[in-house]
Design an enzyme around this catalytic site. Structure first.
Site, short mmCIF file in Angstrom:
data_model
loop_
_atom_site.label_atom_id
_atom_site.label_comp_id
_atom_site.label_asym_id
_atom_site.label_seq_id
_atom_site.Cartn_x
_atom_site.Cartn_y
_atom_site.Cartn_z
N HIS A 10 -5.05 22.94 15.95
CA HIS A 10 -4.42 22.29 14.79
C HIS A 10 -5.32 22.31 13.55
CE1 HIS A 10 -1.25 21.02 17.41
NE2 HIS A 10 -2.04 20.26 18.13
N CYS A 42 1.17 18.74 22.12
CA CYS A 42 2.06 17.58 22.21
C CYS A 42 3.44 17.99 22.73
CB CYS A 42 2.18 16.88 20.86
SG CYS A 42 2.55 17.99 19.49
#
Length: 453
Positions: A10, A42
């Site tokens: 990320h 996630c």
């Protein structure tokens, strides 16, 4: 300017893309030890549960896309040493074993985190799995196809999402955690009690207050999880105990928190002016407590990564800090939280109070008017809002983003009582439930007349 980036999930992806756009003449080299980049971890439970059919959608960048920006991405290259004084690094090609040395003007550390792996007896048995990256998710899916019983160790977000996914896939499921409540880092007891009941109502076995001591097996495969209080037969174990920052490369070379999270200032600079850090490898300023904290969330990571790029040459844009805002959907319940829980605030020595209300989120004359449970935590003396949680079968989770802004701007619970929100019967009541929560916390007004002298 020569820029080296270590790690590309990320924070790394955000830093690289924005750096390439802001500094088109820079020479950017990325070192990534995995065979993929930018995986949305996630989404693992959604992938495991079959909600996400095509895993390609869980990647939001690729080496090819970075190449189009002029970035050289060295996949399957593990950085083994960083000479911070000489501004150079050593990396090993994991396919060939070849070692290379590179130099840099600016170093961006976005090495992320790695699952906590306790030294349990039997942890090397087959079917004891980790849950962090794309390869892990594929292994979990493959291994779970032919098993009857799955045990998840760790009742945080990922653990809870996994037990739900396995239960919905028809597995027998056990959830084990050493704490006395599930999701205890994110929600207070008013919420976790209800969530726990929804899980047990679905047949999920929840074992709390027990510490795993070892795994037992037969023919090299796990057969049981043994705790300090009992033994639980199983065919598959997923470890979701938590994460620790992956920062060994810079140990004793930059300032860190005791857990190894790299300390950065508001411009993402480490104690070494040529080294920046972002994402799960770094600590972050936590507005509710006004202290540095380790909060490994994708939202924090992408913001920090983008700010690295904007501050790489000059300190241009400071980070506003975080509230650790997060959300989760468990069966029919939509849940979100921001800031500290009441339990966490008191454990940290903060003098806080809390107000909890449950009401229909819109007028009862509407065809449906689901209940909403909301709790707001605020400092006793200053009345500054420091946290909130919400749960409803209606998706009202965006309201927690509003409270996040309130915490960001150091608003009080009294101000929350009178914030201007629109009214329309499809969506809310004349007093929005956020107003109602604030009003429930208002202090009494003196009824004594003021006498002029």
């Amino acid at each position: 300017m020569k820029i080296a980036v270590v790690g590309c999930t990320h924070a790394g992806t955000a830093a690289i893309v924005n750096t390439a756009k802001l500094y088109p003449d820079a020479q950017i080299t990325v070192y990534e030890r995995n065979d993929n980049i930018s995986f949305l971890s996630c989404g693992i439970a959604l992938y495991v549960g079959g909600v996400v059919k095509d895993p390609d959608g869980l990647f939001y960048s690729s080496p090819e896309q970075l190449k189009e920006l002029g970035v050289e991405t060295k996949m399957l290259h593990e950085v083994t040493d960083i000479d911070t004084e000489g501004r150079k690094l050593t990396a090993r090609n994991l396919e060939t074993g070849e070692e290379i040395t590179d130099t840099y003007d600016k170093l961006i550390m976005t090495t992320g985190s790695w699952p906590i792996i306790p030294n349990f007896e039997g942890i090397d048995l087959e079917n004891v799995l980790l849950c962090k990256n794309y390869n892990h998710s594929n292994t979990i899916i493959e291994k779970s196809k032919d098993v009857r019983h799955v045990t998840v160790v760790g009742a945080g977000y990922i653990g809870i999402e996994l037990v739900e996914a396995f239960q919905m896939n028809g597995k027998e499921v056990t959830l084990i955690d050493a704490e006395d409540r599930i999701l205890n880092k994110y929600l207070d007891v008013e919420f976790t009690d209800r969530i726990q009941k929804s899980l047990t109502d679905k047949g999920i076995e929840i074992v709390l207050g027990e510490k795993v001591s070892r795994f037992e097996g037969k023919d090299g495969k796990v057969t049981a999880v043994v705790t300090d209080k009992g033994e639980y037969p199983t065919d598959l174990v997923i470890l979701c105990i938590g994460f620790r920052p992956n920062t060994a490369l810079l140990k004793d070379k930059v300032d860190m928190m005791p857990n190894g999270a790299i300390l950065v200032d508001r411009y993402m600079r480490t104690s070494n002016p040529d080294i920046f850090a972002a994402g799960d490898s770094a600590a972050i300023y936590y507005n509710p407590t006004r202290q540095n904290a380790y909060i490994p969330l994708a939202t924090n990571a992408v913001r920090m990564g983008m700010l690295v790029a904007r501050n790489l040459v000059n300190p241009t844009m400071p980070y506003m800090g975080t509230q650790g805002t997060s959300g989760i959907k468990i069966y029919e319940q939509n849940i979100a939280g921001t800031g500290v829980t009441e339990a966490a605030a008191k454990a940290a020595g903060m003098a806080v109070q809390a107000v909890t209300i449950e009401d229909s989120y819109r007028p009862e004359f509407m065809p449906t008017a689901e209940k909403v449970l909301i709790k707001v935590i605020y400092e006793t003396e200053s009345r500054r809002i420091v946290g909130a949680q919400i749960m409803s079968e209606a998706d009202l989770t965006q309201s927690i983003n509003t409270i996040s802004v309130c915490i960001q701007n150091e608003m009080t619970v009294d101000q929350l009582a009178f914030i201007d929100f629109f009214f329309q019967p499809h969506y809310n009541k004349p007093w929005n439930f956020l107003n109602t929560a604030g009003q429930a916390a208002l202090e009494p007004v003196s009824t004594k007349e003021t006498v002029s002298v």
